[in-house]
Design a protein around this motif. Structure first.
Motif, short mmCIF file in Angstrom:
data_model
loop_
_atom_site.label_atom_id
_atom_site.label_comp_id
_atom_site.label_asym_id
_atom_site.label_seq_id
_atom_site.Cartn_x
_atom_site.Cartn_y
_atom_site.Cartn_z
N GLN A 12 -0.66 0.27 -4.39
CA GLN A 12 -2.00 0.85 -4.20
C GLN A 12 -1.93 2.36 -4.02
N GLU A 13 -0.82 2.85 -3.45
CA GLU A 13 -0.67 4.28 -3.19
C GLU A 13 0.06 5.02 -4.32
N GLY A 14 0.35 4.32 -5.42
CA GLY A 14 0.95 4.97 -6.58
C GLY A 14 2.47 5.10 -6.56
N PHE A 15 3.13 4.38 -5.66
CA PHE A 15 4.59 4.40 -5.61
C PHE A 15 5.17 3.42 -6.63
N GLN A 16 6.41 3.67 -7.04
CA GLN A 16 7.13 2.74 -7.90
C GLN A 16 7.44 1.47 -7.10
N PRO A 17 7.73 0.36 -7.79
CA PRO A 17 8.13 -0.86 -7.08
C PRO A 17 9.32 -0.56 -6.16
N PRO A 18 9.37 -1.22 -5.00
CA PRO A 18 10.42 -0.90 -4.03
C PRO A 18 11.81 -1.32 -4.46
N LEU A 19 12.77 -0.52 -4.02
CA LEU A 19 14.21 -0.81 -4.17
C LEU A 19 14.74 -1.17 -2.80
N THR A 20 15.76 -2.03 -2.75
CA THR A 20 16.42 -2.35 -1.48
C THR A 20 17.63 -1.45 -1.34
N GLU A 82 19.10 -1.75 6.44
CA GLU A 82 18.63 -2.18 5.12
C GLU A 82 17.13 -1.92 5.07
N TYR A 83 16.67 -1.29 4.00
CA TYR A 83 15.24 -1.00 3.90
C TYR A 83 14.77 -1.07 2.45
N LEU A 84 13.47 -1.30 2.31
CA LEU A 84 12.79 -1.24 1.01
C LEU A 84 12.19 0.14 0.90
N VAL A 85 12.36 0.77 -0.26
CA VAL A 85 11.80 2.11 -0.43
C VAL A 85 11.10 2.20 -1.78
N GLY A 86 9.90 2.79 -1.73
CA GLY A 86 9.17 3.13 -2.93
C GLY A 86 9.20 4.64 -3.09
N ARG A 87 9.23 5.07 -4.35
CA ARG A 87 9.31 6.51 -4.62
C ARG A 87 8.20 6.91 -5.58
N LYS A 88 7.77 8.17 -5.44
CA LYS A 88 6.85 8.75 -6.43
C LYS A 88 7.01 10.25 -6.46
#
Length: 88
Positions: A12-20, A82-88
């Motif tokens: 919803q905020e325009g980030f790429q799908p998350p990576l672990t 360990e974390y999930l991260v989205g990037r934009k």
């Protein structure tokens, strides 16, 4: 926040799908920047992020957000992180 809800929020905020991302116990990264904005959900363990001399600790279930090009340092807890991260 649950990982599924976090992924929806990222989209919803325009980030790429998350990576672990997994980091080793007691590891660290000295001061650095990223060319991208990052928003992450800690899944397990803990990490500290220091920005402008202020250290913030993030644990499982918490979200952190870094704007692009913000100098910061990272320190990982005794069990790593360990974390999930989205990037934009």
């Amino acid at each position: 926040m649950q990982p599924e809800d976090f992924a929806v929020t990222l989209a919803q905020e325009g980030f790429q799908p998350p990576l672990t991302i997994t980091r080793e116990p007691n590891g660290h990264m000295g001061t650095h920047t990223h060319a991208f904005e990052a928003k992450a959900l800690v899944l397990s363990g803990e990490l500290s992020i220091t920005v402008d001399g202020v250290e913030n600790l993030y644990e499982a279930g918490q979200v952190f957000h870094l704007r692009a090009q913000v100098p910061h340092a990272e320190q990982y807890g005794p069990q790593g992180v360990e974390y999930l991260v989205g990037r934009k």
